[in-house]
Design an enzyme around this catalytic site. Structure first.
Site, PDB file in Angstrom:
ATOM      1  N   ASN A 210       0.846  -1.270  -0.002  1.00  0.00           N
ATOM      2  CA  ASN A 210       0.066   0.036  -0.002  1.00  0.00           C
ATOM      3  C   ASN A 210       0.776   1.404   0.062  1.00  0.00           C
ATOM      4  O   ASN A 210       2.123   1.218  -0.125  1.00  0.00           O
ATOM      5  CB  ASN A 210      -0.880  -0.132   1.170  1.00  0.00           C
ATOM      6  CG  ASN A 210      -0.096  -0.097   2.426  1.00  0.00           C
ATOM      7  OD1 ASN A 210       0.603   0.581   2.803  1.00  0.00           O
ATOM      8  ND2 ASN A 210      -0.338  -1.317   3.182  1.00  0.00           N
ATOM      9  N   ASP A 279      -4.413  -6.521   5.129  1.00  0.00           N
ATOM     10  CA  ASP A 279      -5.540  -7.485   5.881  1.00  0.00           C
ATOM     11  C   ASP A 279      -5.605  -8.849   5.244  1.00  0.00           C
ATOM     12  O   ASP A 279      -5.759  -9.734   5.706  1.00  0.00           O
ATOM     13  CB  ASP A 279      -6.907  -6.867   5.918  1.00  0.00           C
ATOM     14  CG  ASP A 279      -6.843  -5.878   7.016  1.00  0.00           C
ATOM     15  OD1 ASP A 279      -6.405  -5.785   8.025  1.00  0.00           O
ATOM     16  OD2 ASP A 279      -7.218  -4.460   6.328  1.00  0.00           O
ATOM     17  N   LYS A 289       8.527 -18.091  -9.981  1.00  0.00           N
ATOM     18  CA  LYS A 289       8.092 -16.838 -10.822  1.00  0.00           C
ATOM     19  C   LYS A 289       6.768 -17.374 -11.657  1.00  0.00           C
ATOM     20  O   LYS A 289       6.601 -18.373 -12.344  1.00  0.00           O
ATOM     21  CB  LYS A 289       8.780 -16.345 -11.569  1.00  0.00           C
ATOM     22  CG  LYS A 289       8.399 -14.627 -12.088  1.00  0.00           C
ATOM     23  CD  LYS A 289       9.215 -14.218 -13.070  1.00  0.00           C
ATOM     24  CE  LYS A 289       8.678 -13.021 -13.889  1.00  0.00           C
ATOM     25  NZ  LYS A 289       9.029 -12.872 -15.304  1.00  0.00           N
ATOM     26  N   PHE A 323      -4.542   3.742  14.499  1.00  0.00           N
ATOM     27  CA  PHE A 323      -4.848   4.635  13.729  1.00  0.00           C
ATOM     28  C   PHE A 323      -5.977   4.328  12.647  1.00  0.00           C
ATOM     29  O   PHE A 323      -6.486   3.015  12.979  1.00  0.00           O
ATOM     30  CB  PHE A 323      -3.490   4.885  12.724  1.00  0.00           C
ATOM     31  CG  PHE A 323      -2.795   5.898  13.178  1.00  0.00           C
ATOM     32  CD1 PHE A 323      -1.834   5.793  14.432  1.00  0.00           C
ATOM     33  CD2 PHE A 323      -2.482   7.370  12.451  1.00  0.00           C
ATOM     34  CE1 PHE A 323      -0.984   6.702  14.738  1.00  0.00           C
ATOM     35  CE2 PHE A 323      -1.731   8.372  12.874  1.00  0.00           C
ATOM     36  CZ  PHE A 323      -1.021   8.147  14.070  1.00  0.00           C
ATOM     37  N   LYS A 337     -13.522   1.234  15.464  1.00  0.00           N
ATOM     38  CA  LYS A 337     -12.429   0.688  15.582  1.00  0.00           C
ATOM     39  C   LYS A 337     -11.886   0.926  17.091  1.00  0.00           C
ATOM     40  O   LYS A 337     -11.332  -0.173  17.496  1.00  0.00           O
ATOM     41  CB  LYS A 337     -11.476   1.222  14.639  1.00  0.00           C
ATOM     42  CG  LYS A 337     -11.575   0.878  13.005  1.00  0.00           C
ATOM     43  CD  LYS A 337     -10.536   1.420  12.323  1.00  0.00           C
ATOM     44  CE  LYS A 337     -11.002   1.016  10.804  1.00  0.00           C
ATOM     45  NZ  LYS A 337     -10.396   1.563   9.729  1.00  0.00           N
ATOM     46  N   LYS A 341     -11.544  -2.734  18.976  1.00  0.00           N
ATOM     47  CA  LYS A 341     -10.010  -3.238  18.925  1.00  0.00           C
ATOM     48  C   LYS A 341      -9.637  -3.015  20.216  1.00  0.00           C
ATOM     49  O   LYS A 341      -8.461  -3.093  20.694  1.00  0.00           O
ATOM     50  CB  LYS A 341      -9.109  -2.711  18.015  1.00  0.00           C
ATOM     51  CG  LYS A 341      -9.525  -3.067  16.496  1.00  0.00           C
ATOM     52  CD  LYS A 341      -8.425  -2.844  15.290  1.00  0.00           C
ATOM     53  CE  LYS A 341      -9.090  -2.830  14.308  1.00  0.00           C
ATOM     54  NZ  LYS A 341      -7.958  -3.126  13.198  1.00  0.00           N
TER      55      LYS A 341
HETATM   56  N1  CTP Z   1      -4.114  -2.830  11.941  1.00  0.00           N
HETATM   57  C1  CTP Z   1      -3.491  -4.059  12.388  1.00  0.00           C
HETATM   58  N2  CTP Z   1      -3.526  -5.021  11.552  1.00  0.00           N
HETATM   59  C2  CTP Z   1      -4.267  -5.137  10.313  1.00  0.00           C
HETATM   60  C3  CTP Z   1      -4.803  -4.059   9.941  1.00  0.00           C
HETATM   61  C4  CTP Z   1      -4.815  -2.809  10.387  1.00  0.00           C
HETATM   62  O1  CTP Z   1      -2.839  -3.930  13.242  1.00  0.00           O
HETATM   63  N3  CTP Z   1      -4.412  -6.267   9.686  1.00  0.00           N
HETATM   64  C5  CTP Z   1      -4.214  -1.698  12.865  1.00  0.00           C
HETATM   65  C6  CTP Z   1      -3.350  -0.432  11.833  1.00  0.00           C
HETATM   66  O2  CTP Z   1      -2.125  -0.368  12.332  1.00  0.00           O
HETATM   67  C7  CTP Z   1      -4.211   0.569  12.633  1.00  0.00           C
HETATM   68  C8  CTP Z   1      -5.596   0.019  12.770  1.00  0.00           C
HETATM   69  O3  CTP Z   1      -5.320  -1.253  12.930  1.00  0.00           O
HETATM   70  O4  CTP Z   1      -3.540   1.214  13.741  1.00  0.00           O
HETATM   71  C9  CTP Z   1      -6.864   0.482  11.579  1.00  0.00           C
HETATM   72  O5  CTP Z   1      -6.241   0.298  10.551  1.00  0.00           O
HETATM   73  P1  CTP Z   1      -7.067   0.487   9.047  1.00  0.00           P
HETATM   74  O6  CTP Z   1      -6.507  -0.037   8.036  1.00  0.00           O
HETATM   75  O7  CTP Z   1      -7.621   1.843   9.091  1.00  0.00           O
HETATM   76  O8  CTP Z   1      -8.319  -0.342   9.524  1.00  0.00           O
HETATM   77  P2  CTP Z   1      -8.972  -2.128   9.474  1.00  0.00           P
HETATM   78  O9  CTP Z   1      -8.909  -2.481  10.824  1.00  0.00           O
HETATM   79  O10 CTP Z   1      -7.957  -2.771   8.264  1.00  0.00           O
HETATM   80  O11 CTP Z   1     -10.173  -1.678   8.905  1.00  0.00           O
HETATM   81  P3  CTP Z   1     -10.793  -1.450   7.557  1.00  0.00           P
HETATM   82  O12 CTP Z   1      -9.409  -1.742   6.511  1.00  0.00           O
HETATM   83  O13 CTP Z   1     -11.778  -2.347   7.198  1.00  0.00           O
HETATM   84  O14 CTP Z   1     -11.221  -0.035   7.462  1.00  0.00           O
END
Ligand code: CTP
Length: 397
Positions: A210, A279, A289, A323, A337, A341
């Site tokens: 990303n 995620d 490859k 975040f 969140k 969490k």
């Molecule tokens: N985070 C994490 N592990 C993941 C995804 C996110 O620890 N697999 C943590 C990030 O470091 C951040 C927070 O969760 O502090 C929120 O991340 P974000 O990408 O905004 O949210 P998601 O929980 O992945 O939810 P979504 O993508 O559905 O908005």
């Protein structure tokens, strides 16, 4: 403790040189000790004697100096300075430092110092807007050098646009703020921070990732260090320079980040997860490859760990900060969140804005606490956001 703050002012050649005299006189009124380095071209505009009289200190120029003399002297000055301010800074000095050229007293001193270096550029608009100059500025910002943006207006050459040296009072304020010593209010605290993206490999040459650059997390780590904390930074791949005197752990995947974070979690007092963690990962990793075929290629993704959720479930005494990068319904989603969490604070940012968020120097965030406190911050540097996060954690705002 030494009482007087020390600033080395590097003066380079440009019509704004005479304004450096006002900067010196304003800083002297605040009891700041000043030493001046002038480049050869700066001396064409104002004599070193004017700087010597105002700074009441030595002015270093290369005029009479043997090369050997400045080779030794630049180290002494570099160590003496609490801050180096380059004002006015020409395209030339910016370009030299950005490209590692150290061929006179000023450029060698900048290269040799561990003090904060602030550039206040002043030049013709077209020069300032030149891509090479802008690239050099961005490169230096990436290495932690600071810039005070030039102002817009009628320039000495008659052009109208950006390039005038910033207001003397703004420059002086900025230097005074930087000279203020940070209160060591995180002394004895162990702070665990994650930053940057993670990657999910598909085959030996391809991966999913990303846009995160890690700037926000690195700014948090720097702030925590300055406030006296013992910092562990778990970072995904970034192009940022390493931060000195912290425990730095480099990871690539969600799994590696999870492993590193869990290793330090039980010992941490404050945990801030600013990393943009993937995620999902490809369900099957191909050891070879993947070759192209005739038709489409389908990639099945499997859910990977939500590291922050695991931390929330295992939380004991830690203060846990997450975040939320959102593109819509920012506050509602962030609140969800925060609860789901089991966090103490969440820092929400709207990633649709162009001049903040990913890759930008600035950020515009809202910080929410589990007690329902909501603080809307204006657009500000990521470092200032970091300051506000710790102020909120420590109940200072
Ligand atoms: N985070 C994490 N592990 C993941 C995804 C996110 O620890 N697999 C943590 C990030 O470091 C951040 C927070 O969760 O502090 C929120 O991340 P974000 O990408 O905004 O949210 P998601 O929980 O992945 O939810 P979504 O993508 O559905 O908005």
């Amino acid at each position: 403790m030494r009482e007087k703050k020390r600033v080395v002012i590097g003066v380079t050649g440009g019509i704004a040189v005479y304004k450096a005299l006002d900067i010196i006189s304003a800083l002297r009124k605040q009891d700041v000790e000043i030493k001046v380095i002038m480049t050869e071209s700066a001396k064409q505009f104002v004599t070193p004697l004017a700087f010597q009289s105002l700074s009441q200190n030595m002015v270093i120029t290369d005029m009479f100096a043997e090369p050997k003399a400045w080779e030794i002297q630049h180290i002494a000055l570099a160590q003496w300075a609490d801050i180096m301010l380059i004002a006015p800074a020409t395209a030339n000095i910016v370009g030299k430092v950005a490209n590692g050229i150290a061929d006179d007293m000023l450029s060698t001193s900048i290269m040799a110092t561990e003090a904060k270096v602030i550039f206040a550029p002043a030049m013709n608009t077209k020069m300032y807007e030149n891509k090479i100059v802008q690239d050099n500025i961005n490169k230096l910002k990436g290495y932690g050098y600071s810039f005070i943006e030039p102002a817009s207006g009628r320039l000495a050459c008659g052009d109208i646009g950006k390039g005038k040296l910033a207001n003397v009072s703004d420059i002086v304020d900025r230097v005074l703020i930087e000279l203020e010593e940070k209160e060591k209010d995180l002394l004895g605290k162990k702070v665990l921070i994650t930053a940057g993206p993670t990657i999910a490999p598909i085959d030996p040459v391809r991966y999913i990732t990303n846009k995160s650059t890690g700037k926000m997390g690195y700014a948090i780590a720097q702030e925590a260090k300055e406030r006296g904390a013992e910092v562990t930074l778990v970072s995904g791949p970034t192009n940022l320079p390493k931060i000195a005197d912290i425990n730095f752990i480099s990871v690539k995947t969600n799994g590696e980040m999870k492993e590193a974070v869990l290793r330090y979690y039980d010992f941490a007092d404050i945990v801030i997860k600013s990393a943009a963690v993937a995620d999902y990962k490809p369900k099957e990793y191909s050891n070879e490859k993947i070759k192209k075929g005739e038709g489409d290629l389908e990639l099945t993704l499997a859910r990977d760990s939500d590291i922050l959720k695991i931390l929330g479930e295992r939380k004991k005494e830690q203060i846990l900060v997450g975040f939320a990068a959102e593109s819509n319904n920012v506050l509602n989603n962030a609140e969800k969140k925060l609860k789901n969490k089991n966090l103490d604070f969440i820092v929400a940012n709207d990633i649709t804005s162009n001049d903040t968020g990913f890759a930008s120097e600035d950020n515009k965030v809202t910080i929410l606490s589990k007690e329902g406190k909501v603080i809307n911050l204006d657009k500000m540097s990521k470092k200032q956001v970091a300051t506000n996060i710790f102020d909120m954690i420590l109940g200072k705002r």
